[in-house]
Design a protein around this motif. Structure first.
Motif, mmCIF file in Angstrom:
data_model
loop_
_atom_site.group_PDB
_atom_site.id
_atom_site.type_symbol
_atom_site.label_atom_id
_atom_site.label_comp_id
_atom_site.label_asym_id
_atom_site.label_seq_id
_atom_site.Cartn_x
_atom_site.Cartn_y
_atom_site.Cartn_z
ATOM 1 N N LEU A 67 9.184 0.133 2.231
ATOM 2 C CA LEU A 67 10.019 -0.037 1.031
ATOM 3 C C LEU A 67 10.785 1.228 0.665
ATOM 4 O O LEU A 67 11.512 1.238 -0.321
ATOM 5 C CB LEU A 67 9.135 -0.474 -0.149
ATOM 6 C CG LEU A 67 8.352 -1.772 0.067
ATOM 7 C CD1 LEU A 67 7.527 -2.097 -1.170
ATOM 8 C CD2 LEU A 67 9.290 -2.928 0.402
ATOM 9 N N ASP A 68 10.622 2.284 1.454
ATOM 10 C CA ASP A 68 11.332 3.540 1.206
ATOM 11 C C ASP A 68 12.219 3.861 2.409
ATOM 12 O O ASP A 68 11.930 3.467 3.536
ATOM 13 C CB ASP A 68 10.342 4.696 0.997
ATOM 14 C CG ASP A 68 9.338 4.410 -0.100
ATOM 15 O OD1 ASP A 68 9.768 4.002 -1.190
ATOM 16 O OD2 ASP A 68 8.126 4.578 0.140
ATOM 17 N N SER A 120 16.406 0.653 5.712
ATOM 18 C CA SER A 120 15.826 -0.683 5.822
ATOM 19 C C SER A 120 15.244 -0.888 7.211
ATOM 20 O O SER A 120 15.852 -0.524 8.223
ATOM 21 C CB SER A 120 16.894 -1.746 5.549
ATOM 22 O OG SER A 120 17.345 -1.658 4.218
ATOM 23 N N LEU A 121 14.060 -1.469 7.250
ATOM 24 C CA LEU A 121 13.363 -1.745 8.507
ATOM 25 C C LEU A 121 12.378 -2.874 8.254
ATOM 26 O O LEU A 121 11.758 -2.947 7.194
ATOM 27 C CB LEU A 121 12.616 -0.496 8.998
ATOM 28 C CG LEU A 121 11.581 -0.693 10.115
ATOM 29 C CD1 LEU A 121 12.257 -1.151 11.402
ATOM 30 C CD2 LEU A 121 10.802 0.598 10.349
ATOM 31 N N GLU A 122 12.264 -3.748 9.239
ATOM 32 C CA GLU A 122 11.282 -4.826 9.168
ATOM 33 C C GLU A 122 10.635 -4.983 10.544
ATOM 34 O O GLU A 122 11.317 -4.958 11.566
ATOM 35 C CB GLU A 122 11.946 -6.134 8.760
ATOM 36 C CG GLU A 122 10.985 -7.314 8.697
ATOM 37 C CD GLU A 122 11.720 -8.634 8.529
ATOM 38 O OE1 GLU A 122 11.587 -9.247 7.467
ATOM 39 O OE2 GLU A 122 12.430 -9.038 9.476
ATOM 40 N N THR A 135 5.786 3.767 0.837
ATOM 41 C CA THR A 135 5.244 2.515 0.320
ATOM 42 C C THR A 135 5.592 1.402 1.295
ATOM 43 O O THR A 135 6.736 1.295 1.739
ATOM 44 C CB THR A 135 5.817 2.196 -1.075
ATOM 45 O OG1 THR A 135 5.656 3.330 -1.925
ATOM 46 C CG2 THR A 135 5.116 0.999 -1.685
ATOM 47 N N VAL A 136 4.615 0.564 1.618
ATOM 48 C CA VAL A 136 4.792 -0.456 2.645
ATOM 49 C C VAL A 136 4.237 -1.780 2.149
ATOM 50 O O VAL A 136 3.155 -1.831 1.563
ATOM 51 C CB VAL A 136 4.071 -0.054 3.952
ATOM 52 C CG1 VAL A 136 4.226 -1.150 5.012
ATOM 53 C CG2 VAL A 136 4.584 1.281 4.475
ATOM 54 N N ARG A 137 4.992 -2.855 2.392
ATOM 55 C CA ARG A 137 4.487 -4.203 2.111
ATOM 56 C C ARG A 137 4.078 -4.840 3.427
ATOM 57 O O ARG A 137 4.818 -4.784 4.405
ATOM 58 C CB ARG A 137 5.555 -5.060 1.411
ATOM 59 C CG ARG A 137 5.136 -6.528 1.246
ATOM 60 C CD ARG A 137 5.872 -7.212 0.127
ATOM 61 N NE ARG A 137 5.383 -6.745 -1.160
ATOM 62 C CZ ARG A 137 4.312 -7.213 -1.779
ATOM 63 N NH1 ARG A 137 3.596 -8.167 -1.237
ATOM 64 N NH2 ARG A 137 3.945 -6.730 -2.939
ATOM 65 N N TYR A 190 0.831 -1.194 0.000
ATOM 66 C CA TYR A 190 0.000 0.000 0.000
ATOM 67 C C TYR A 190 0.869 1.249 0.000
ATOM 68 O O TYR A 190 2.024 1.237 0.418
ATOM 69 C CB TYR A 190 -0.982 0.009 1.178
ATOM 70 C CG TYR A 190 -0.370 0.119 2.558
ATOM 71 C CD1 TYR A 190 0.005 1.354 3.098
ATOM 72 C CD2 TYR A 190 -0.211 -1.015 3.353
ATOM 73 C CE1 TYR A 190 0.539 1.453 4.367
ATOM 74 C CE2 TYR A 190 0.319 -0.919 4.628
ATOM 75 C CZ TYR A 190 0.687 0.314 5.134
ATOM 76 O OH TYR A 190 1.219 0.410 6.395
ATOM 77 N N VAL A 191 0.278 2.320 -0.488
ATOM 78 C CA VAL A 191 0.931 3.628 -0.515
ATOM 79 C C VAL A 191 0.254 4.515 0.524
ATOM 80 O O VAL A 191 -0.972 4.567 0.603
ATOM 81 C CB VAL A 191 0.841 4.267 -1.913
ATOM 82 C CG1 VAL A 191 1.390 5.701 -1.890
ATOM 83 C CG2 VAL A 191 1.608 3.430 -2.923
ATOM 84 N N HIS A 192 1.063 5.202 1.302
ATOM 85 C CA HIS A 192 0.564 6.104 2.346
ATOM 86 C C HIS A 192 1.045 7.512 2.025
ATOM 87 O O HIS A 192 2.246 7.747 1.885
ATOM 88 C CB HIS A 192 1.079 5.666 3.720
ATOM 89 C CG HIS A 192 0.689 6.589 4.829
ATOM 90 N ND1 HIS A 192 1.481 6.812 5.934
ATOM 91 C CD2 HIS A 192 -0.423 7.373 5.008
ATOM 92 C CE1 HIS A 192 0.889 7.672 6.748
ATOM 93 N NE2 HIS A 192 -0.255 8.027 6.204
#
Length: 325
Positions: A80-81, A84-86, A61-63, A51-53
């Motif tokens: 995704l921008d 890096s982070l999870e 942008t986030v998955r 999705y785009v926020h």
């Protein structure tokens, strides 16, 4: 050839009619029932997508992958921008992985809500502050989607529009509107899968194999136990206190008091900390998209309010902070 095609269509059309009739019967007519389905779907449905926020000038942008396994809720979120982070979540326990710093932070889920899980309370509680009505339906990514209109009953909060997928209730799009009816924040899936084809294997961390060389930081988890901060906040009409705690924030020499308020849609945090030298002497505030920021000096302390509310609401809350007797 035309006869074969016509015969095929005669078989397909009744099936479509049955499917349409089933959707019409399954979909509730009451706007509050729609709202409740949307809240439950974010927790109970299995889905995977991007999705785009958009919030003000910021776009991200986030998955996200979400799976309900038995009584446990599992989620993997990857912005995704930027850096890096999870984030991997099991129920209310979150593991935030920062590969650049080789750090895993254990962070309980207190204030953090991720789209499409933006509804934080019951439909009835939300309806106490918003007039809930059904809007139009439209196709989104091939899914039939019902728009739900949430108009505030006062000027303390923004209007909201959410688009709920007919079969599951999952929110596919959401918009926040200011007092002029302009969209100041927007969420929208750009690709999406819903249903049992989303497996737990899709939740696997892409960084997990490297964690032996990483640092585990449990301080955020250890700090979130409820604490009497000594400060009192008068919640605006329709808001309630979610939690009160003391925590360490980057760049702060001393713990900061935090009080979190929500009306089930909008959330705001009140921070109180020592007024460091040179001390702040004047109020300041700003709005950026759906986010307001307000800071107020109060003797030896500074009050900061950050939240998804109009600036006037943040000012009201910040100016109403007092020491608890």
């Amino acid at each position: 050839m035309r006869a074969v095609a016509a015969s095929g269509m005669r078989r397909v059309l009744p099936a479509l009619a049955v499917g349409i009739a089933f959707s019409a019967q399954a979909a509730p007519a009451d706007p509050l029932d729609w709202l409740q389905r949307a809240a439950k779907a974010a927790r109970q449905a299995s889905y995977e997508g991007t999705y785009v926020h958009t919030n003000g000038e910021r776009i991200s942008t986030v998955r996200i992958t979400h799976v309900m396994s038995g009584s446990e809720e599992h989620e993997r979120i990857e912005p995704l921008d930027g850096a890096s982070l999870e984030i991997v979540r099991r129920n209310d326990e979150m593991f935030c992985r920062f590969p650049d710093a080789k750090t895993v932070r254990l962070d309980p889920r207190i204030t953090t809500r991720f789209f499409p899980g933006i509804l934080g309370t019951t439909a009835e509680s939300i309806a106490a502050s918003y007039d809930v009505r059904l809007g139009k339906t439209e196709r989104v990514l091939g899914y039939e989607c019902q728009w739900i209109r949430l108009d505030p009953r006062d000027a303390l909060r923004f209007a909201q529009r959410i688009c709920s997928e007919v079969a599951t209730g999952l929110i596919l799009r959401a918009r926040t509107l200011n007092e002029h009816g302009l969209a100041v924040e927007h969420y929208s899936f750009t690709d999406l899968r819903i249903g049992p084809q989303v497996a737990r294997t899709d939740l696997k961390s892409i960084f997990r194999a490297r964690n032996r060389q990483w640092i585990s930081d449990g301080q955020p988890r250890d700090e979130v136990a409820s604490a009497d901060t000594g400060w009192a906040v008068a919640p605006p009409n329709g808001f309630r206190k979610v939690t009160e705690l003391k925590r360490t924030l980057p760049g702060r020499a001393q713990p900061v008091s935090q009080i979190v308020l929500t009306d089930g849609l909008a959330t705001l945090s009140v921070f109180v900390e020592p007024n460091a030298t040179p001390g702040r002497s004047a109020e300041a505030g700003s709005e950026d998209g759906a986010t307001s920021f307000f800071v107020k000096p109060m003797g030896d302390h500074v009050v900061t309010v950050l939240g998804e509310v109009p600036l006037a609401t943040a000012q009201q809350v910040g100016r109403g902070v007092t020491r608890r007797p």
